[in-house]
Design a protein around this motif. Structure first.
Motif, PDB file in Angstrom:
ATOM      1  N   HIS A   1      -7.339   9.121   0.209  1.00 19.01           N
ATOM      2  CA  HIS A   1      -6.514  10.292   0.870  1.00 19.01           C
ATOM      3  C   HIS A   1      -6.980  11.806   0.223  1.00 19.01           C
ATOM      4  O   HIS A   1      -6.266  12.337  -0.145  1.00 19.01           O
ATOM      5  CB  HIS A   1      -5.054  10.123   0.456  1.00 19.01           C
ATOM      6  CG  HIS A   1      -4.321   8.871   1.185  1.00 19.01           C
ATOM      7  ND1 HIS A   1      -4.803   8.375   2.481  1.00 19.01           N
ATOM      8  CD2 HIS A   1      -3.562   7.951   0.622  1.00 19.01           C
ATOM      9  CE1 HIS A   1      -4.169   7.158   2.599  1.00 19.01           C
ATOM     10  NE2 HIS A   1      -3.323   7.102   1.503  1.00 19.01           N
TER      11      HIS A   1
ATOM     12  N   HIS B   1      -4.321   4.464  -4.974  1.00 16.35           N
ATOM     13  CA  HIS B   1      -5.180   4.454  -4.118  1.00 16.35           C
ATOM     14  C   HIS B   1      -5.511   5.920  -3.522  1.00 16.35           C
ATOM     15  O   HIS B   1      -6.446   6.354  -2.901  1.00 16.35           O
ATOM     16  CB  HIS B   1      -5.241   3.782  -2.841  1.00 16.35           C
ATOM     17  CG  HIS B   1      -3.883   3.803  -2.044  1.00 16.35           C
ATOM     18  ND1 HIS B   1      -2.807   3.377  -1.983  1.00 16.35           N
ATOM     19  CD2 HIS B   1      -3.885   4.735  -0.958  1.00 16.35           C
ATOM     20  CE1 HIS B   1      -1.751   4.023  -1.245  1.00 16.35           C
ATOM     21  NE2 HIS B   1      -2.611   4.719  -0.324  1.00 16.35           N
TER      22      HIS B   1
ATOM     23  N   ASP C   1      -4.919   4.504   5.257  1.00 15.76           N
ATOM     24  CA  ASP C   1      -4.302   3.186   4.539  1.00 15.76           C
ATOM     25  C   ASP C   1      -4.456   1.977   5.389  1.00 15.76           C
ATOM     26  O   ASP C   1      -4.607   1.016   4.915  1.00 15.76           O
ATOM     27  CB  ASP C   1      -2.686   3.667   4.896  1.00 15.76           C
ATOM     28  CG  ASP C   1      -2.199   4.758   3.625  1.00 15.76           C
ATOM     29  OD1 ASP C   1      -2.940   4.602   2.590  1.00 15.76           O
ATOM     30  OD2 ASP C   1      -1.204   5.334   3.776  1.00 15.76           O
TER      31      ASP C   1
ATOM     32  N   ASN D   1       0.834  -1.223   0.033  1.00 16.41           N
ATOM     33  CA  ASN D   1       0.061  -0.086  -0.113  1.00 16.41           C
ATOM     34  C   ASN D   1       0.724   1.174  -0.052  1.00 16.41           C
ATOM     35  O   ASN D   1       0.614   2.103  -0.751  1.00 16.41           O
ATOM     36  CB  ASN D   1      -1.029   0.112   1.207  1.00 16.41           C
ATOM     37  CG  ASN D   1      -1.816   1.211   1.354  1.00 16.41           C
ATOM     38  OD1 ASN D   1      -2.798   1.538   0.834  1.00 16.41           O
ATOM     39  ND2 ASN D   1      -1.167   2.204   2.375  1.00 16.41           N
TER      40      ASN D   1
ATOM     41  N   VAL E   1      -3.944   9.845   7.035  1.00 14.96           N
ATOM     42  CA  VAL E   1      -3.395   9.223   5.986  1.00 14.96           C
ATOM     43  C   VAL E   1      -3.179   7.503   6.400  1.00 14.96           C
ATOM     44  O   VAL E   1      -3.561   6.817   5.898  1.00 14.96           O
ATOM     45  CB  VAL E   1      -2.100   9.570   5.473  1.00 14.96           C
ATOM     46  CG1 VAL E   1      -1.331   8.615   4.349  1.00 14.96           C
ATOM     47  CG2 VAL E   1      -2.121  11.080   4.547  1.00 14.96           C
TER      48      VAL E   1
END
Ligand code: FES
Ligand code: FE
Length: 373
Positions: free
Chosen positions: A212, A207, A331, A201, A327
């Motif tokens: 985000h 992503h 994540d 990731n 973040v």
């Protein structure tokens, strides 16, 4: 790995069992976490002689200790007599020595056996030889890295080399003077996911646009999915109206003394295999250490590092902490959402990587090579 016929845009990930099988995790413990340099503690967390921290490295419990001479040393946390764990607390300070709670064999801060009941009646015991088993230790970026391998790999190649591979040169990270910075905030995350999902990731930004919002606001180029760690030496640029690397793009602190014009208003993300991420912002550094617990659980400790001035003056770091804390939460939630699928029949042969993720394939190759011995 079964590679079925698939379009050239796609390459396969590892099969699901790599993320769930206890046998794979056991192999990773010996071939990855024990055999490589493992980032264990922030040196400043052990301020005085006798300060210690206990860290699980693969299958071994390791004690990192500040010795009398001020140096950090590491030992296996195992008594040489009949094998009791010397320290059961995670961290603390001893005055002069570690005493085994079983029969009271006592070791000094250099690991030497200095006392034991009836020791004088056993004059043939060599006190160094029957001291605690030493573990290799190196300090870099203000952290103590340990390695359990009989012959540790080159620190310069493996650890420093990973940073150079990403940044193009070691001078860039040197200019942030990471070892001189102070911990302004530390947050520990208990993530219900395999450590490799967390690395994968971190390595891709496909992503970013989806999960985000705050980060892509600060770093607009992240929205196209490519920027994260794709280009050697590249730091993602702040958006035009962004003043600092903060949750709302508001002003941060003065840039770190060594950071030059080129690095200002840029963010660099670096993966140091197997368990470290370093994030460089102009005014602070965010440092992640992973502690894999099992195939489906990883503890992540994240330090936000600022100049000593910022930390000691008690300035408000919350807006800059909040950006990467969000973040992290975004994540890790994504990784936790992925973990259950790893044992699904849908993932027996794994998933796929799109072009902006193809570099993760190199991580998979690296891992399978290590595991195959
Ligand atoms: Fe430690 Fe006996 S096991 S003193
Ligand atoms: Fe992310």
């Amino acid at each position: 790995m079964t590679i079925t016929e698939q379009p050239a845009s796609l390459i396969s990930t590892l099969p699901g069992r790599y993320y769930t099988d206890p046998a794979v995790f056991a192999l990773e413990q010996t071939r990855v976490f024990e055999d490589m340099w493992f980032c264990a503690v922030r040196s400043s967390d052990l301020p005085t002689p006798g300060s210690f921290e206990k860290v699980q490295v693969g299958k071994e419990s390791v004690l990192v200790v500040r010795s009398r001479d001020g140096q950090l040393r590491a030992f296996l946390n195992i008594c040489r007599h009949r094998g009791a764990q010397i320290c059961t607390e995670d961290s603390g300070t001893v005055k002069r020595a570690f005493q085994c709670p079983y029969h009271a064999w006592t070791y000094d801060l250099e690991g030497k056996l200095i006392a034991a009941p009836n020791l004088t009646k056993m004059p043939d015991i060599d006190r160094v030889e029957y001291g605690l088993v030493p573990v290799a230790l190196r300090e870099w970026l203000g952290y103590a890295w340990v390695c359990l391998a009989k012959e540790p790999p080159s620190f310069e190649e493996d650890v420093v080399g990973a940073v150079v591979e990403r940044l193009g040169t070691v001078e860039v990270i040197d200019s942030y003077d990471v070892d001189s910075l102070s911990v302004g905030r530390r947050i520990t995350y208990d993530v219900a996911a395999n450590w490799k999902l967390i690395i994968e990731n971190f390595m891709e930004c496909y992503h970013c646009a989806t999960i985000h919002p705050e980060l892509t606001e600060v770093l607009p180029e992240f929205a196209d999915g490519y920027a994260a760690q794709f280009f050697v030496g590249h730091g993602a640029e702040f958006g035009d109206d962004v003043k600092g690397f903060t949750v709302d793009g508001s002003e941060g602190f003065d840039r770190l003394p060594g950071v030059d014009e080129d690095q200002d208003r840029r963010y660099y993300a670096i993966t140091v295999r197997p368990t470290v991420f370093v994030n460089l912002a102009p005014d602070h550094v965010i440092f992640h250490r992973m502690f894999p617990v099992s195939a489906d659980r990883t503890i992540v400790q994240c330090d936000w590092l600022y100049t000593r001035d910022v930390v000691e003056s008690g300035r408000d770091v919350s807006r800059s902490v909040e950006l990467f804390h969000r973040v992290n939460q975004q994540d890790f939630a994504a990784c936790e959402r992925t973990q259950p699928a790893m044992s699904s029949r849908a993932y027996v042969n794994g998933g796929v990587l799109v072009p902006s993720e193809h570099h993760i394939g190199a991580f998979h190759e690296w891992l399978t090579q290590r595991l195959s011995g």
